[in-house]
Write a protein that holds these residues in place. Sequence first.
Motif, mmCIF file in Angstrom:
data_model
loop_
_atom_site.group_PDB
_atom_site.id
_atom_site.type_symbol
_atom_site.label_atom_id
_atom_site.label_comp_id
_atom_site.label_asym_id
_atom_site.label_seq_id
_atom_site.Cartn_x
_atom_site.Cartn_y
_atom_site.Cartn_z
ATOM 1 N N ALA A 1 0.787 -1.234 0.000
ATOM 2 C CA ALA A 1 0.000 0.000 0.000
ATOM 3 C C ALA A 1 0.817 1.282 0.000
ATOM 4 C CB ALA A 1 -0.934 0.006 1.215
ATOM 5 N N PHE A 2 2.055 1.236 0.513
ATOM 6 C CA PHE A 2 2.812 2.466 0.718
ATOM 7 C C PHE A 2 4.233 2.334 0.178
ATOM 8 C CE2 PHE A 2 -0.048 1.985 4.483
ATOM 9 C CZ PHE A 2 -0.947 2.985 4.151
ATOM 10 N N PRO A 3 4.891 3.466 -0.106
ATOM 11 C CA PRO A 3 6.321 3.402 -0.448
ATOM 12 C C PRO A 3 7.105 2.744 0.674
ATOM 13 C CG PRO A 3 5.429 5.595 -0.878
ATOM 14 C CD PRO A 3 4.365 4.849 -0.137
ATOM 15 N N ARG A 4 8.213 2.081 0.306
ATOM 16 C CA ARG A 4 9.012 1.330 1.274
ATOM 17 C C ARG A 4 10.341 2.029 1.521
ATOM 18 N NH1 ARG A 4 9.572 -4.662 2.143
ATOM 19 N NH2 ARG A 4 11.593 -4.973 3.195
ATOM 20 N N ARG A 5 10.766 2.028 2.802
ATOM 21 C CA ARG A 5 12.093 2.510 3.163
ATOM 22 C C ARG A 5 12.738 1.486 4.088
ATOM 23 N NH1 ARG A 5 13.838 8.355 5.919
ATOM 24 N NH2 ARG A 5 16.014 7.776 6.357
ATOM 25 N N ASP A 6 13.898 0.998 3.703
ATOM 26 C CA ASP A 6 14.644 0.046 4.530
ATOM 27 C C ASP A 6 15.665 0.802 5.365
ATOM 28 O OD1 ASP A 6 13.781 -2.785 3.615
ATOM 29 O OD2 ASP A 6 14.100 -1.722 1.732
ATOM 30 N N VAL A 7 15.759 0.427 6.641
ATOM 31 C CA VAL A 7 16.654 1.132 7.563
ATOM 32 C C VAL A 7 17.572 0.139 8.269
ATOM 33 C CG1 VAL A 7 15.016 3.016 7.954
ATOM 34 C CG2 VAL A 7 14.947 1.009 9.442
ATOM 35 N N THR A 8 18.608 0.662 8.867
ATOM 36 C CA THR A 8 19.550 -0.163 9.634
ATOM 37 C C THR A 8 18.937 -0.520 10.988
ATOM 38 O OG1 THR A 8 20.591 1.724 10.724
ATOM 39 C CG2 THR A 8 21.470 1.071 8.555
ATOM 40 N N ALA A 9 19.578 -1.448 11.687
ATOM 41 C CA ALA A 9 19.117 -1.822 13.022
ATOM 42 C C ALA A 9 19.158 -0.622 13.962
ATOM 43 C CB ALA A 9 19.974 -2.960 13.568
ATOM 44 N N GLU A 10 20.195 0.210 13.823
ATOM 45 C CA GLU A 10 20.316 1.392 14.685
ATOM 46 C C GLU A 10 19.187 2.386 14.402
ATOM 47 O OE1 GLU A 10 23.941 -0.817 14.505
ATOM 48 O OE2 GLU A 10 22.791 0.100 12.866
ATOM 49 N N GLU A 11 18.877 2.589 13.135
ATOM 50 C CA GLU A 11 17.786 3.510 12.782
ATOM 51 C C GLU A 11 16.442 2.967 13.251
ATOM 52 O OE1 GLU A 11 19.374 5.667 8.689
ATOM 53 O OE2 GLU A 11 18.678 3.581 8.604
ATOM 54 N N ALA A 12 16.249 1.647 13.102
ATOM 55 C CA ALA A 12 15.006 1.029 13.565
ATOM 56 C C ALA A 12 14.838 1.212 15.068
ATOM 57 C CB ALA A 12 14.986 -0.449 13.197
ATOM 58 N N SER A 13 15.917 1.021 15.805
ATOM 59 C CA SER A 13 15.866 1.184 17.262
ATOM 60 C C SER A 13 15.562 2.625 17.635
ATOM 61 C CB SER A 13 17.192 0.753 17.872
ATOM 62 O OG SER A 13 17.199 0.954 19.265
ATOM 63 N N SER A 14 16.149 3.560 16.901
ATOM 64 C CA SER A 14 15.910 4.974 17.175
ATOM 65 C C SER A 14 14.441 5.327 16.975
ATOM 66 C CB SER A 14 16.782 5.842 16.262
ATOM 67 O OG SER A 14 16.453 7.209 16.387
ATOM 68 N N VAL A 15 13.852 4.867 15.870
ATOM 69 C CA VAL A 15 12.436 5.153 15.597
ATOM 70 C C VAL A 15 11.547 4.496 16.641
ATOM 71 C CG1 VAL A 15 10.555 4.746 13.955
ATOM 72 C CG2 VAL A 15 12.791 5.504 13.129
ATOM 73 N N ALA A 16 11.900 3.270 17.039
ATOM 74 C CA ALA A 16 11.112 2.562 18.045
ATOM 75 C C ALA A 16 11.079 3.308 19.368
ATOM 76 C CB ALA A 16 11.666 1.153 18.244
ATOM 77 N N ILE B 1 4.831 6.189 4.673
ATOM 78 C CA ILE B 1 5.938 5.391 4.139
ATOM 79 C C ILE B 1 6.165 4.237 5.108
ATOM 80 C CG2 ILE B 1 8.414 5.383 3.578
ATOM 81 C CD1 ILE B 1 8.005 8.542 3.263
ATOM 82 N N GLY B 2 6.285 3.030 4.585
ATOM 83 C CA GLY B 2 6.559 1.875 5.416
ATOM 84 C C GLY B 2 8.040 1.774 5.726
ATOM 85 N N LEU B 3 8.366 1.672 7.007
ATOM 86 C CA LEU B 3 9.760 1.573 7.452
ATOM 87 C C LEU B 3 10.040 0.117 7.842
ATOM 88 C CD1 LEU B 3 11.543 4.151 7.647
ATOM 89 C CD2 LEU B 3 11.360 3.949 10.132
ATOM 90 N N PHE B 4 11.061 -0.471 7.230
ATOM 91 C CA PHE B 4 11.365 -1.883 7.456
ATOM 92 C C PHE B 4 12.788 -2.044 7.974
ATOM 93 C CE2 PHE B 4 7.895 -1.796 4.502
ATOM 94 C CZ PHE B 4 7.111 -2.895 4.827
ATOM 95 N N GLY B 5 12.938 -2.918 8.958
ATOM 96 C CA GLY B 5 14.251 -3.194 9.519
ATOM 97 C C GLY B 5 15.064 -4.115 8.632
ATOM 98 N N PRO B 6 16.327 -4.364 9.000
ATOM 99 C CA PRO B 6 17.206 -5.201 8.175
ATOM 100 C C PRO B 6 16.735 -6.647 8.055
ATOM 101 C CG PRO B 6 18.253 -4.646 10.272
ATOM 102 C CD PRO B 6 17.030 -3.813 10.173
ATOM 103 N N ASP B 7 15.870 -7.096 8.983
ATOM 104 C CA ASP B 7 15.321 -8.455 8.898
ATOM 105 C C ASP B 7 14.019 -8.505 8.107
ATOM 106 O OD1 ASP B 7 13.751 -7.063 10.657
ATOM 107 O OD2 ASP B 7 13.760 -8.584 12.244
ATOM 108 N N GLY B 8 13.610 -7.358 7.531
ATOM 109 C CA GLY B 8 12.374 -7.296 6.753
ATOM 110 C C GLY B 8 11.131 -7.054 7.572
ATOM 111 N N ALA B 9 11.268 -6.943 8.890
ATOM 112 C CA ALA B 9 10.114 -6.720 9.756
ATOM 113 C C ALA B 9 9.649 -5.261 9.667
ATOM 114 C CB ALA B 9 10.454 -7.069 11.193
#
Length: 299
Positions: free
Chosen positions: A241-256, A271-279
């Motif tokens: 449904a939305f544009p995808r953006r892949d981020v690093t583990a550090e960026e994912a943790s920061s957003v969380a 925009i969908g934000l996805f971690g390095p494991d695809g989650a």
Amino acid sequence: MSTARAKRTPPPSGLIIVDKPAEWTSHDVVAKLRGIAGTRKVGHAGTLDPMATGVLVVGVEKATRLLGHLALTEKGYDATIRLGQTTNTDDAEGEIIATASAAHVAEEDVRKGVATLTGPITQIPPQVSAIKVNGERAYKRARAGEEVELKPRPVTVSGFEITAVRRHGDLVDVDASVSCSSGTYIRALARDLGAGLGVGGHLTALRRTRVGPYDLSAAHTLERLAAECVILPMADAVAAAFPRRDVTAEEASSVAHGGRLPALGLGGGPIGLFGPDGALVALVEERGQIARSLAVFVP
């Protein structure tokens, strides 16, 4: 011996794409799916009238937080408009309040009328609608006999294609496929097409064929869902449904933890934000140079 019941494992978070049957309200569908999915955390995006059938997007568990964003996406419909009769609800569920022969209306006239209702237009919602007027739903006031004054709203009809014109004496039935922005009333298009042609009109059939990327090919009947509850996983739903953006583990943790990221120019919508494991990590939106969270899905 303990008499406490074992706690039921909640279903996975995700979307259920339903092919809504006629005569069911959207709330009826949600109530049915609460039983099928085994959770109270169920909601829907984009109400369908009881008369209408077709695609109803339902969210389960954490995916209910996606629904407000999905409700704003473009939708597609197959509709039948009857020219020559006006109803008090702008559809076949209401009472006929005026008639006029449409036998003289040529197909070319219909096409010209449709053209005036295509593109960016302003539309007055039907009297019987869920819009609130002074804190009360318009349909409640209208059904109490009150004349409700509703303001015109800007909508976009990106496609309005006539697929058939059928004549029944003084009446003309027009089959059409419509693509439109959120908030567009197909009943109002039927009303305005008939009014523009001077004969009146109302909607006699409506089937929603698409909500954003989810179309009838992905939809399941309630009978099928009762046999097997098919839930589209959150990550797949957001990626579709939305544009995808892949981020690093550090960026994912920061957003969380409430942090923000620099914008990458991916657009103004979610925009969908996805971690390095695809989650799936979060939905974000870009404002200026910053991407800020709309909803965070990781613990």
